[in-house]
Motif scaffolding. Structure first.
Motif, PDB file in Angstrom:
ATOM      1  N   LEU A 133       0.896  -1.188   0.178  1.00 36.30           N
ATOM      2  CA  LEU A 133       0.062  -0.266  -0.032  1.00 36.30           C
ATOM      3  C   LEU A 133       0.927   1.292  -0.029  1.00 36.30           C
ATOM      4  CD1 LEU A 133      -3.034  -0.345   2.375  1.00 36.30           C
ATOM      5  CD2 LEU A 133      -2.840   0.455  -0.018  1.00 36.30           C
ATOM      6  N   MET A 136       2.480   1.780  -3.106  1.00 37.11           N
ATOM      7  CA  MET A 136       1.097   2.298  -4.284  1.00 37.11           C
ATOM      8  C   MET A 136       1.061   3.833  -4.000  1.00 37.11           C
ATOM      9  SD  MET A 136      -2.032   2.920  -4.236  1.00 37.11           S
ATOM     10  CE  MET A 136      -3.074   2.399  -3.071  1.00 37.11           C
TER      11      MET A 136
ATOM     12  N   PRO C  17     -11.141  10.912   3.967  1.00 38.14           N
ATOM     13  CA  PRO C  17     -10.057  11.857   3.485  1.00 38.14           C
ATOM     14  C   PRO C  17      -8.964  11.280   2.773  1.00 38.14           C
ATOM     15  CG  PRO C  17      -9.809  11.083   5.867  1.00 38.14           C
ATOM     16  CD  PRO C  17     -11.133  10.623   5.540  1.00 38.14           C
ATOM     17  N   CYS C  18      -8.458  11.896   1.976  1.00 38.35           N
ATOM     18  CA  CYS C  18      -7.372  11.490   1.170  1.00 38.35           C
ATOM     19  C   CYS C  18      -6.380  10.854   2.218  1.00 38.35           C
ATOM     20  CB  CYS C  18      -6.601  12.684   0.336  1.00 38.35           C
ATOM     21  SG  CYS C  18      -5.123  12.567  -0.287  1.00 38.35           S
ATOM     22  N   PRO C  19      -5.576   9.758   1.739  1.00 37.15           N
ATOM     23  CA  PRO C  19      -5.561   8.895   0.514  1.00 37.15           C
ATOM     24  C   PRO C  19      -6.712   7.684   0.624  1.00 37.15           C
ATOM     25  CG  PRO C  19      -3.776   8.243   1.754  1.00 37.15           C
ATOM     26  CD  PRO C  19      -4.626   9.184   2.787  1.00 37.15           C
ATOM     27  N   MET C  20      -7.440   7.807   1.527  1.00 33.75           N
ATOM     28  CA  MET C  20      -8.360   6.619   1.914  1.00 33.75           C
ATOM     29  C   MET C  20      -8.952   6.033   0.657  1.00 33.75           C
ATOM     30  SD  MET C  20      -6.855   5.641   4.522  1.00 33.75           S
ATOM     31  CE  MET C  20      -7.278   4.087   4.825  1.00 33.75           C
ATOM     32  N   ILE C  22      -8.285   5.977  -2.508  1.00 33.81           N
ATOM     33  CA  ILE C  22      -7.311   5.268  -3.415  1.00 33.81           C
ATOM     34  C   ILE C  22      -7.032   3.980  -2.929  1.00 33.81           C
ATOM     35  CG2 ILE C  22      -6.900   6.663  -5.279  1.00 33.81           C
ATOM     36  CD1 ILE C  22      -4.156   7.313  -3.880  1.00 33.81           C
ATOM     37  N   VAL C  23      -6.843   3.815  -1.515  1.00 33.92           N
ATOM     38  CA  VAL C  23      -6.402   3.014  -0.577  1.00 33.92           C
ATOM     39  C   VAL C  23      -7.550   1.880  -0.502  1.00 33.92           C
ATOM     40  CG1 VAL C  23      -6.025   1.840   1.768  1.00 33.92           C
ATOM     41  CG2 VAL C  23      -4.663   4.162   0.891  1.00 33.92           C
ATOM     42  N   LYS C  24      -8.737   2.189  -0.577  1.00 31.14           N
ATOM     43  CA  LYS C  24      -9.853   1.214  -0.821  1.00 31.14           C
ATOM     44  C   LYS C  24     -10.036   0.814  -2.009  1.00 31.14           C
ATOM     45  CE  LYS C  24     -11.421   1.676   3.569  1.00 31.14           C
ATOM     46  NZ  LYS C  24     -11.759   0.655   4.550  1.00 31.14           N
ATOM     47  N   SER C  26      -8.080   0.366  -4.266  1.00 28.09           N
ATOM     48  CA  SER C  26      -6.786  -0.486  -4.747  1.00 28.09           C
ATOM     49  C   SER C  26      -6.903  -1.866  -4.008  1.00 28.09           C
ATOM     50  CB  SER C  26      -5.298   0.144  -4.416  1.00 28.09           C
ATOM     51  OG  SER C  26      -5.213   0.060  -2.986  1.00 28.09           O
ATOM     52  N   ASP C  44     -13.941  13.728  -1.699  1.00 26.66           N
ATOM     53  CA  ASP C  44     -12.627  14.461  -1.457  1.00 26.66           C
ATOM     54  C   ASP C  44     -12.337  14.851  -2.877  1.00 26.66           C
ATOM     55  OD1 ASP C  44     -10.527  14.679   0.839  1.00 26.66           O
ATOM     56  OD2 ASP C  44      -9.900  14.776  -1.130  1.00 26.66           O
TER      57      ASP C  44
END
Lengths: 422, 235, 80
Positions: A133, A136, C17-20, C22-24, C26, C44
């Motif tokens: 992560l 990434m 909030p960022c960066p969650m 794209i974490v989710k 991905s 966001d």
């Protein structure tokens, strides 16, 4: 592990051996004075969470490949061959350490465990065993910078949507605005201050309102402040992400680069940007300056509840911003309580070093290791827990939920923006 | 037996001093040649003047005092006594006027220094058998303490013999004769081959030699690195 | 609006909030097959730059981006 990979990893290790690093690795006498310093150990007393043990995981590899003792008599120092097992140990050590450097205050020699863990992180990257992560996120961040021209359009669009909210907090009269000026100026050459925010509304709106209220000639950076390269411990990516902000600041000829509430971003920018024609400051510093110089006025009657402030490790103990937040809170009229009598002993929130960015994956560990933090906050009986770091804010919010704490976690900059007097 | 005495008291001493000095110098040069770290590693808030606080941290073990007062007490006592022992041994080579500014008998402390050192070493050793220090310790940590303890106990025995029960065969002058002969590269062990206690001397020197030879390869290098590291922390 | 695009999985990332986001995403993209499409809804504004950059580095494709008053909607096709 293949011999070729091992050789590469040893080369990576060698690349980290600066003068201080070599001394850190040679010196530890394993006296154990650092043991109670780590929040993870204080919350979960297991040997693997003591700073000296963590560092020893790296040190054992050092002895094996870089020290005569480890070559002649490896058993003496329990020197270890670098293999899959050692990589697992490195992972456990590096990603249960938040890099808060509280143990460095305890150590009779001042050994920097965060530095030693940076070796562990680099070896993990070399072996493709680092948290996916974080890599990434670092790659996305690097890519955003590379494609900045394509993204400017959508970035500006996103900002437009925030303007009304900025104006809500601080009304700018049409007369006050010079031609072309907007509530969120961007790409302004010759501005005095470049504000580097996070890619989120909460990091831009309050800050913009305060800058406008103070009449600052500011401009918003195209780039986000957070340095995911530093979290994952990749020196090349760290530098890439840092350099583009430095270049932007130099291109716009600003006098000051102000970093939003993000501990890593502030420390990396402040300490690693080298000698530049601009100053680096934290947004808390800037707010304190505005108040001191009378550029903004705050309503002192708004905070009716007891307040405490969590010093983000990278900003306070490791970055030196300690007085400014206290001054700001005093000017907000807060019934202020210290978390730790001496701020350099403040407990880490437990979310640093990339742990918060790893989200659910680390949630269990983060909550357990933050037991001491939760206790510390509760002892103050404060109802508002202010802080000045995105990571800390996210972690403290998680903690307050997990431990059912009756406390509201707030950004200090938002508190300033909310108290602005027109 | 005589051969063993001779080997320990002459060639091994030379070897030990050679390994100790060359090893330590090479190790320090190796560190010195490493690249500088590009930025600060200090801890805030800072206190000025930082060099004074660095000395304070290094020689009074400030952080140990604050976080582990019992250990700090033994550490201070141990290191201070160790310093006195070094002075004592220097005076066994010859008279140093400067060391006699405060007039004293050769080997200060009437035998108590050795006793205090032995007790401190036992304390250091025993705490390494208790968690969490036990979990941190590696064999080197135990061996060093045991080596030092043996060197100290046999060394002290010679001192105790003189001060406590009036043994007079081997005194300061004899040691001076022996050490000076070593120093002048004309080794002569006839000064110190009196029956009874020369055995103690051989054991003392043997363990001290081992310790000296181990020194450059061990964590004891902290005696040189503590100051620069503390300076890094103070900024 | 999603008439033209067949959505296989919807991810509600509102309020994160960022960066969650794209974490989710991905992680979420691994739950669909190559060729299938995720609809991700975020609030966001950072997502506007995060998502395209993430798509580029991960080798996935953003078919379409929609903006409403409050939300950003991304249609992401798993191609890698």
């Amino acid at each position: 592990m293949e011999e070729k990979l091992r050789e590469e990893l040893i080369k990576l290790f060698e690349s980290k051996l600066s003068k201080p690093m070599q001394m850190y690795l040679e010196t530890c006498s394993r006296c154990g004075i650092c043991t109670p310093a780590c929040h993870a150990y204080a919350s979960m007393p297991q040997a693997k969470y003591t700073p000296a043990y963590r560092a020893e995981v790296v040190r054992r590899i050092f002895k094996k490949y870089f020290k005569l003792q480890g070559k002649i008599a490896p058993a003496l120092g329990a020197a270890k061959v670098l293999d899959e097992n050692t990589l697992d140990e490195l992972y456990e050590a590096a990603y249960s350490c938040t890099g808060c450097r509280r143990c460095m205050v305890y150590c009779p020699f001042g050994i920097d465990t965060q530095q030693i863990m940076s070796i562990a992180k680099l070896l993990l990257i070399g072996a493709n065993a680092e948290p996916e992560l974080l890599t990434m996120l670092a790659d996305v961040s690097v890519s955003k910078g590379e494609g900045i021209e394509d993204m400017k359009e959508s970035f500006m669009q996103g900002l437009k949507r925030l303007e009304d909210q900025v104006l809500e907090k601080w009304k700018m009269e049409a007369g006050e605005m010079e031609a072309g000026e907007t509530p969120i100026p961007i790409d302004v050459e010759g501005a005095d201050l470049l504000y580097v925010a996070l890619a989120g509304a909460h990091s831009i709106i309050p800050a913009a309102a305060v800058f406008n209220a103070a009449g600052e000639k500011w401009t918003l950076s195209f780039f986000e402040a957070v340095n995911f390269g530093a979290f994952v411990g990749d020196p090349t990516k760290t530098k890439l992400i840092l350099d583009r902000i430095v270049n932007e600041a130099n291109r716009l000829k600003v006098k000051e680069v102000c970093i939003c509430e993000c501990g890593t971003a502030f420390r990396v920018m402040k300490q690693m940007s080298g000698s530049q024609p601009f100053e680096v400051s934290s947004i808390t510093d800037v707010h304190a300056k505005y108040i001191r110089e009378g550029k903004i006025k705050l309503d002192k009657s708004k905070l009716n509840l007891p307040v405490t402030y969590h010093d983000p490790c990278q900003i306070a103990r490791n970055g030196g911003v300690i007085d400014a937040p206290r001054y700001v809170l005093q000017q907000l009229g807060a019934d202020y309580r210290e978390l730790s009598a001496d701020p350099k002993y403040n407990w880490c929130c437990g979310g640093g070093g990339g742990l918060v960015a790893m989200g659910d994956e680390t949630h269990d560990f983060r909550m357990k290791s933050a037991k001491v933090k939760a206790d510390q906050v509760q002892q103050t009986e404060a109802k508002i827990l202010a802080t000045a770091c995105e990571n800390c804010h996210a972690q403290l919010s998680d903690i307050s939920k997990h431990y059912n704490m009756d406390v509201e976690v707030k950004y200090l900059s938002s508190m300033v923006a909310d108290a602005l007097i027109q | 037996m005589d051969t063993i005495y001779y080997l320990v008291l002459v060639p091994m001493i030379y070897l030990a001093f050679f390994v100790f000095s060359v090893g330590t110098i090479i190790r320090l040069i190796n560190i010195w040649r490493k690249p500088k770290f590009p930025t600060t590693l200090q801890i805030y808030p800072e206190k000025k003047p930082s060099w004074l606080w660095t000395l304070f941290d290094t020689f009074l073990l400030n952080s140990a005092r604050r976080h582990n007062p019992v250990l700090w007490f033994f550490l201070m006592v141990f290191h201070f006594c160790f310093l006195l022992l070094i002075i004592g041994h220097l005076e066994l080579i010859k008279d140093f006027r400067i060391l006699q500014i405060i007039e004293h008998e050769i080997f200060l402390g009437k035998g108590f220094i050795g006793l205090i050192l032995s007790i401190s070493l036992i304390f250091f050793l025993f705490r390494r058998f208790v968690s969490p220090t036990k979990d941190l310790s590696v064999p080197e940590d135990y061996y060093l303490l045991i080596l030092l303890f043996l060197a100290v106990i046999f060394g002290s025995e010679m001192d105790w013999a003189r001060t406590l029960y009036g043994y007079e065969e081997m005194g300061v002058e004899d040691y001076r004769g022996y050490l000076m002969s070593l120093f002048l590269l004309k080794p002569d062990i006839s000064f110190v081959d009196a029956p009874g206690h020369s055995f103690m001397l051989v054991l003392h020197v043997f363990f001290a030699n081992l310790f000296l030879m181990f020194f450059p390869f061990s964590k004891i290098i902290h005696s040189f690195l503590s100051l620069p590291l503390n300076k890094l922390r103070r900024g | 609006m999603s008439d033209e695009i067949n959505v296989d999985k919807v991810m509600d990332l509102k309020g994160m909030p960022c960066p969650m986001p794209i974490v989710k995403v991905s992680k979420g993209i691994k739950d669909v097959e190559v060729g299938q499409v995720i609809q991700a809804i975020s609030t966001d504004p950072g997502s506007l730059t995060d998502f395209p950059a993430w798509a580029r580095t991960s080798g996935n494709e953003i078919l379409k981006t929609e903006q409403t008053e409050e939300e950003f909607v991304f249609y992401i096709k798993r191609t890698a």
